[in-house]
Each structure stands twice: as structure tokens, then as C-alpha cells.
Enzyme design. Structure first.
Site, PDB file in Angstrom:
ATOM      1  N   ASN A 211      26.637  32.549 -30.621  1.00 47.51           N
ATOM      2  CA  ASN A 211      27.381  32.237 -31.641  1.00 47.51           C
ATOM      3  C   ASN A 211      26.595  30.644 -32.205  1.00 47.51           C
ATOM      4  O   ASN A 211      26.455  30.304 -31.450  1.00 47.51           O
ATOM      5  CB  ASN A 211      28.853  32.183 -31.099  1.00 47.51           C
ATOM      6  CG  ASN A 211      30.033  33.529 -30.886  1.00 47.51           C
ATOM      7  OD1 ASN A 211      29.052  34.504 -31.175  1.00 47.51           O
ATOM      8  ND2 ASN A 211      30.541  33.875 -30.055  1.00 47.51           N
ATOM      9  N   ASP A 280      31.788  37.906 -28.040  1.00 46.47           N
ATOM     10  CA  ASP A 280      32.580  38.712 -27.397  1.00 46.47           C
ATOM     11  C   ASP A 280      32.302  40.229 -26.827  1.00 46.47           C
ATOM     12  O   ASP A 280      32.938  40.620 -26.336  1.00 46.47           O
ATOM     13  CB  ASP A 280      33.518  39.084 -28.709  1.00 46.47           C
ATOM     14  CG  ASP A 280      34.444  38.520 -29.149  1.00 46.47           C
ATOM     15  OD1 ASP A 280      35.071  37.589 -27.984  1.00 46.47           O
ATOM     16  OD2 ASP A 280      34.733  37.672 -30.566  1.00 46.47           O
ATOM     17  N   LYS A 290       9.547  42.452 -22.951  1.00 42.77           N
ATOM     18  CA  LYS A 290       9.578  42.096 -24.963  1.00 42.77           C
ATOM     19  C   LYS A 290       9.524  43.231 -25.913  1.00 42.77           C
ATOM     20  O   LYS A 290       9.054  44.648 -25.455  1.00 42.77           O
ATOM     21  CB  LYS A 290       8.817  41.696 -25.715  1.00 42.77           C
ATOM     22  CG  LYS A 290       8.803  40.924 -26.904  1.00 42.77           C
ATOM     23  CD  LYS A 290       7.830  40.141 -26.845  1.00 42.77           C
ATOM     24  CE  LYS A 290       8.176  39.616 -28.748  1.00 42.77           C
ATOM     25  NZ  LYS A 290       7.167  38.836 -28.647  1.00 42.77           N
ATOM     26  N   PRO A 307      33.943  40.092 -20.397  1.00 36.72           N
ATOM     27  CA  PRO A 307      35.199  39.383 -20.047  1.00 36.72           C
ATOM     28  C   PRO A 307      36.323  38.034 -20.840  1.00 36.72           C
ATOM     29  O   PRO A 307      35.298  37.353 -21.890  1.00 36.72           O
ATOM     30  CB  PRO A 307      34.889  39.026 -18.811  1.00 36.72           C
ATOM     31  CG  PRO A 307      33.674  38.613 -18.432  1.00 36.72           C
ATOM     32  CD  PRO A 307      32.912  39.293 -19.836  1.00 36.72           C
ATOM     33  N   ASP A 308      37.628  38.406 -21.223  1.00 34.46           N
ATOM     34  CA  ASP A 308      38.108  37.530 -22.003  1.00 34.46           C
ATOM     35  C   ASP A 308      38.281  36.086 -20.806  1.00 34.46           C
ATOM     36  O   ASP A 308      39.160  36.378 -19.913  1.00 34.46           O
ATOM     37  CB  ASP A 308      39.147  38.018 -22.391  1.00 34.46           C
ATOM     38  CG  ASP A 308      39.968  36.958 -23.343  1.00 34.46           C
ATOM     39  OD1 ASP A 308      39.952  35.604 -23.041  1.00 34.46           O
ATOM     40  OD2 ASP A 308      40.749  37.394 -24.901  1.00 34.46           O
ATOM     41  N   ILE A 309      37.735  35.094 -20.385  1.00 37.40           N
ATOM     42  CA  ILE A 309      37.497  34.662 -19.114  1.00 37.40           C
ATOM     43  C   ILE A 309      38.655  33.817 -19.906  1.00 37.40           C
ATOM     44  O   ILE A 309      39.496  33.334 -18.653  1.00 37.40           O
ATOM     45  CB  ILE A 309      36.815  33.763 -19.927  1.00 37.40           C
ATOM     46  CG1 ILE A 309      35.315  33.584 -19.911  1.00 37.40           C
ATOM     47  CG2 ILE A 309      36.848  32.064 -18.662  1.00 37.40           C
ATOM     48  CD1 ILE A 309      34.330  32.946 -20.251  1.00 37.40           C
ATOM     49  N   PHE A 325      41.105  27.601 -27.282  1.00 33.91           N
ATOM     50  CA  PHE A 325      40.509  27.101 -29.313  1.00 33.91           C
ATOM     51  C   PHE A 325      40.804  28.256 -29.686  1.00 33.91           C
ATOM     52  O   PHE A 325      40.001  29.509 -29.206  1.00 33.91           O
ATOM     53  CB  PHE A 325      39.396  26.676 -29.010  1.00 33.91           C
ATOM     54  CG  PHE A 325      39.833  24.997 -29.073  1.00 33.91           C
ATOM     55  CD1 PHE A 325      39.872  24.008 -27.451  1.00 33.91           C
ATOM     56  CD2 PHE A 325      39.107  24.399 -30.110  1.00 33.91           C
ATOM     57  CE1 PHE A 325      40.376  23.053 -27.631  1.00 33.91           C
ATOM     58  CE2 PHE A 325      39.329  23.109 -30.280  1.00 33.91           C
ATOM     59  CZ  PHE A 325      39.742  21.455 -28.775  1.00 33.91           C
ATOM     60  N   LYS A 339      46.583  34.891 -31.714  1.00 31.90           N
ATOM     61  CA  LYS A 339      45.979  34.688 -30.568  1.00 31.90           C
ATOM     62  C   LYS A 339      47.013  33.319 -28.977  1.00 31.90           C
ATOM     63  O   LYS A 339      46.085  33.863 -27.850  1.00 31.90           O
ATOM     64  CB  LYS A 339      44.930  33.347 -31.331  1.00 31.90           C
ATOM     65  CG  LYS A 339      43.819  33.782 -30.248  1.00 31.90           C
ATOM     66  CD  LYS A 339      42.177  33.674 -30.326  1.00 31.90           C
ATOM     67  CE  LYS A 339      42.061  34.081 -31.851  1.00 31.90           C
ATOM     68  NZ  LYS A 339      40.740  33.719 -31.955  1.00 31.90           N
ATOM     69  N   LYS A 343      46.923  35.983 -25.548  1.00 26.08           N
ATOM     70  CA  LYS A 343      46.163  35.161 -24.524  1.00 26.08           C
ATOM     71  C   LYS A 343      46.636  34.621 -22.957  1.00 26.08           C
ATOM     72  O   LYS A 343      46.521  34.173 -22.336  1.00 26.08           O
ATOM     73  CB  LYS A 343      45.115  33.959 -25.223  1.00 26.08           C
ATOM     74  CG  LYS A 343      43.585  34.475 -25.887  1.00 26.08           C
ATOM     75  CD  LYS A 343      42.723  33.832 -25.645  1.00 26.08           C
ATOM     76  CE  LYS A 343      41.704  34.840 -26.728  1.00 26.08           C
ATOM     77  NZ  LYS A 343      40.331  34.930 -26.058  1.00 26.08           N
TER      78      LYS A 343
HETATM   79  O1  C5P Z   1      40.182  35.135 -30.825  1.00 20.57           O
HETATM   80  P1  C5P Z   1      39.247  34.415 -29.318  1.00 20.57           P
HETATM   81  O2  C5P Z   1      38.890  35.266 -28.005  1.00 20.57           O
HETATM   82  O3  C5P Z   1      37.423  34.155 -29.266  1.00 20.57           O
HETATM   83  O4  C5P Z   1      39.507  33.494 -28.554  1.00 20.57           O
HETATM   84  C1  C5P Z   1      39.056  32.286 -28.674  1.00 20.57           C
HETATM   85  C2  C5P Z   1      39.686  31.258 -27.598  1.00 20.57           C
HETATM   86  O5  C5P Z   1      39.333  32.194 -25.984  1.00 20.57           O
HETATM   87  C3  C5P Z   1      38.390  30.149 -27.004  1.00 20.57           C
HETATM   88  O6  C5P Z   1      39.387  29.477 -26.420  1.00 20.57           O
HETATM   89  C4  C5P Z   1      37.183  30.549 -26.635  1.00 20.57           C
HETATM   90  O7  C5P Z   1      36.923  29.598 -25.721  1.00 20.57           O
HETATM   91  C5  C5P Z   1      38.501  32.248 -25.304  1.00 20.57           C
HETATM   92  N1  C5P Z   1      36.855  33.325 -25.331  1.00 20.57           N
HETATM   93  C6  C5P Z   1      37.183  33.480 -23.899  1.00 20.57           C
HETATM   94  N2  C5P Z   1      36.649  34.708 -23.452  1.00 20.57           N
HETATM   95  C7  C5P Z   1      36.015  35.493 -24.362  1.00 20.57           C
HETATM   96  C8  C5P Z   1      36.151  34.692 -25.807  1.00 20.57           C
HETATM   97  C9  C5P Z   1      36.794  34.015 -25.796  1.00 20.57           C
HETATM   98  O8  C5P Z   1      37.382  32.413 -23.110  1.00 20.57           O
HETATM   99  N3  C5P Z   1      35.056  35.926 -24.081  1.00 20.57           N
END
Ligand code: C5P
Length: 401
Positions: A211, A280, A290, A307-309, A325, A339, A343
Site C-alpha cells: 500500500n 486487506d 522467483k 486478519p483485520d487487526i 484511521f 468504518k 470496527k
Molecule cells: O477500511 P480499513 O479496514 O482499511 O480501515 C482502516 C483501519 O483499519 C486502519 O486503522 C488500519 O490500520 C486498520 N486495519 C487493520 N487491519 C487490516 C486493515 C486495516 O487493522 N487488515
């Protein structure tokens, strides 16, 4: 951004080879707008001349309690009146001992006793055995209990050829500490985990998908949180930035590595600030060797979700207070509020990607359950300091400093 505009400090030099670094510190501090009155002990003048310090500071240098250039002959009183701080750098073993025991046998030690409420900061510089000696450690403990602020010392190679603790901080580190000293301590004692930068997902051993993120915003927030008195751990994806001063910085590459590092660190954290631009997806069919280019063909990549941390940390029972963020290209308000709710975080910080990406300035908008608050476009460190204040103001009562 002149960080020390309208400030005046008394800079005290005592005997130590680190005096040479203090000339550079003085120069860099002046770049930030500070006025400096230099006081030197006799031993300091053996290492660097008063001429050098006078030429750099542009003001008379004070060496002697009996200095009759001062109309009332009371340099030991006048110099600290109206000063914002005394910074003793380098502070020798002997000078720390004198300070701890209230001795006043030269101008610098006398003015440190006569300073009233003027804050005193000392940057020790000495051989590691002298630093570790029980007498020095006793004196340092006494100084701390008297409200003296210690700047360093650092570990590393010493002028004597030995290696260990006792090195004076580098000039720019000293300056960062001085700037931090003047920031309000709204997050004192809080443990904060910050993520920053992009993640990098392997396609094969030499190719990645990533990214766009410089890491500047996350690093600025980590610095601002430390300035506010917090213990900060930074977890960073690959960036071109030097690791910030005064905090552990855990380097990761992929989102899954960041996930592991965050889960280890947030167990003990009060606040989690998720600034990283986390990918994502990762490449599910990444190759261990390679991929070879074949004319007219392109590899077929398959993706699997990361994983969505942030969502995972926000859902932890008794987890830290979370800040997310969102960098959006359009409809910032709608996307950011949605969002925040998705979240499950109390505060979500939005900015427009086309403005913030790689830039040194940013305009943040804070979204919480009461609505939104726009901060002006400003350098990222300024924005980070305002955000830190906003976080401190929103912490639940039991967590509030
Ligand atoms: O929409 P998105 O999931 O990208 O939301 C952005 C927020 O979620 C940011 O705070 C980013 O650090 C966090 N995030 C995360 N894990 C992911 C994707 C986004 O913690 N896989």
C-alpha cells in the site's frame, strides 16, 4: 515550525569530552528559535573554549560567580529569572554529586540552587563504571526525587574506548528531549501501541504488493504520544524513516507479521492507535522461488483476506482503547463513520488520501459517537499532538490521566 520560539534556556557545561557535542546541540536548538545563555564550569573550559560557545550563542558566556560584567554582581540569581529551563549538558559525575548534595562552590552549581521554580534537566556523560558506581546511582535517585529531569544517558561506544551506559545523548536526541519536555503530559504512564507504514505482501521472494504509505503520520503520532508522557511501542511496516528516538520499534513486513506483533504487544496496552495502511489481502499462491517471465503471459495471482487487526483488538474483552484511521479518496464523512461502527472503535481519524499521502502536512477529521471534529491542515507532528490531546480528553474516566 520553530518548536522553541520565545523560550530562553540556561545551558550549563561541565567537564567532559561530550562538550564538543553541545556546540552542535546549541546550534540546532537555535534553529528552533530558543535563546541560550551559556554557563561553563572551569573543567568545561578545558574541553571547549568559551569563545566557541559565545560565538555560537551570540551572547556573553558566564564562567565565574564574581563576574563584574553583571551590574548587581549576581549572575547566579539573574540568569535563571525568566528562563524556561536549565539544561546541564554534559553533566559530569562530580556535578551530579554536587547537585544531589546541594553544594554551591561555582557559578553553575550556585545558580542550580538559586533557580526557584525554573526546571532543571541534566544530561549525564561519563565512563560506564562511573555511571554504574553506587554513589552515582544514589545521587541520580536523589536528583530524581528532587524533581530533576534526566536526559539519557545512552548506551554505546565511549570516548575512553569502553562500551556501555553513560554516553551523552546525541545533539538531535537532546534537542528532541528538550522539545518533549515542554509538551503537556496528558498521557503520563499510559502504555500505547502504535502501528505505522504499509505492509508488504510477497508475490515471490523478490516481488511484493504493498500500500502507499510513507509512515510519517504513524511515526509522528508515536513521537507525540511519547512527548505526552506515554510508554510507546511502535510496530512499523517497511518505511524510509529512521526509527524514532526513545521507544522500541518492531519492524514487520506483512500484515500477518503485524498481526502477531500487535497481539503480543496489546496485552499490556492501555491504548492502541492503528495508523498502518494494512493490506486487506495477501497472495494465497505466493511462490517460494522467483517467477520466471514468459513472453505474452502474466501470472494468475490468488488472494486471501488478511486478519483485520484493528477489529480484532477492538473486540478483545478488557482490550485497549482503540483509535482507527481511514484514508479515503471521497465521501470521507460517510465512509469514516460507517468504518468506525463496523470496527467497533470509539475514535476513528479520517483524512483525504490524495492530500495526506507522502505529504508533510495533513488535515485530520475526528469521528466519535458525538459527531465529528475537523483539525486544520498542518504539519503531521502538530496534527499528531492535537490528536494525542483529543485522545486524552476522550479516555473513559478510569483510564483518564
Ligand atoms: O477500511 P480499513 O479496514 O482499511 O480501515 C482502516 C483501519 O483499519 C486502519 O486503522 C488500519 O490500520 C486498520 N486495519 C487493520 N487491519 C487490516 C486493515 C486495516 O487493522 N487488515
Amino acid at each position: 515550525m520553530a518548536e522553541l520560539a520565545n523560550k530562553r534556556i540556561v545551558l550549563g557545561l561541565t567537564g567532559g569530552i561530550a562538550c564538543y557535542k553541545v556546540a552542535e546541540f546549541l546550534r540546532r536548538a537555535q534553529d528552533e528559535g530558543v535563546t541560550v545563555d551559556v554557563v561553563m564550569t572551569d573543567a568545561a573550559t578545558r574541553f571547549i573554549t568559551p569563545v566557541t560557545m559565545q560565538a555560537l550563542s551570540g551572547r556573553p558566556v558566564f564562567l565565574d560567580t564574581w563576574d563584574n560584567r553583571v551590574p548587581n554582581n549576581m549572575a547566579h540569581i539573574n540568569l535563571t529569572r525568566g528562563a524556561d529551563a536549565i539544561v546541564v549538558a554534559p553533566a559530569s559525575t562530580d556535578f551530579l554529586a554536587k547537585l544531589a548534595h546541594g553544594m554551591a562552590d561555582d557559578l553553575l552549581s550556585t545558580l542550580c540552587l538559586a533557580k526557584g521554580l525554573c526546571p532543571l534537566l541534566v544530561a549525564p556523560a561519563m565512563n560506564r563504571e562511573m555511571w554504574l558506581h553506587p554513589a552515582t546511582q544514589r545521587n541520580v535517585a536523589l536528583l530524581k526525587s528532587d524533581g530533576v529531569t534526566l536526559l539519557g544517558p545512552a548506551e554505546g561506544d565511549q570516548a575512553c574506548g569502553e562500551t556501555g551506559s553513560g554516553r551523552m545523548l546525541e545533539p538531535l536526541e537532546l534537542l528532541e528531549e528538550l522539545i518533549a519536555f515542554f509538551q503537556p503530559k496528558r498521557l503520563a504512564g499510559k502504555r500505547i501501541v502504535v502501528t505505522a507504514g504499509p505492509t508488504s505482501e510477497d508475490i515471490d521472494p523478490v516481488r511484493v504488493i504493498t500500500n502507499r504509505s510513507s509512515g510519517k503520520m504513524g511515526y509522528a503520532i508515536a513521537r507525540a504520544a511519547r512527548e505526552a508522557g506515554a510508554d510507546v511501542v511502535l510496530i512499523s511496516g517497511p518505511t524510509a524513516l529512521p526509527p524514532p528516538f526513545g521507544m522500541p520499534c518492531i519492524a514487520v513486513r506483512s500484515a500477518r507479521q503485524m498481526h502477531t506483533a500487535v497481539m503480543n504487544e496489546v496485552q499490556a496496552a492501555d491504548i492502541f492507535i492503528s495508523v498502518a495502511a494494512v493490506a486487506d489481502w495477501h497472495v494465497a499462491n505466493a511462490s517460494t522461488h522467483k517467477l520466471k517471465k514468459q513472453a505474452g503471459q502474466a501470472p494468475a495471482l490468488e488472494f486471501a483476506p488478511n486478519p483485520d487487526i484493528l477489529a480484532e483488538v477492538a473486540a478483545m474483552p478488557n482490550g485497549p482503547w482503540c483509535v482507527g484511521f481511514a484514508a479515503e479518496t471521497d465521501k470521507l464523512r460517510e465512509h469514516a463513520q460507517a468504518k468506525r461502527q463496523r470496527k467497533g472503535v470509539p475514535l476513528l481519524v479520517g483524512n483525504l488520501a490524495q492530500m495526506a499521502m507522502d505529504a508533510d502536512d495533513t488535515a485530520l477529521v475526528l469521528f466519535d459517537d458525538k459527531g465529528e471534529e475537523s483539525l486544520p491542515a498542518q504539519p503531521k507532528l502538530q496534527a499528531a499532538r492535537q490528536l494525542v490531546q483529543a485522545i486524552a480528553a476522550r479516555l473513559p474516566r478510569a483510564d483518564a490521566p
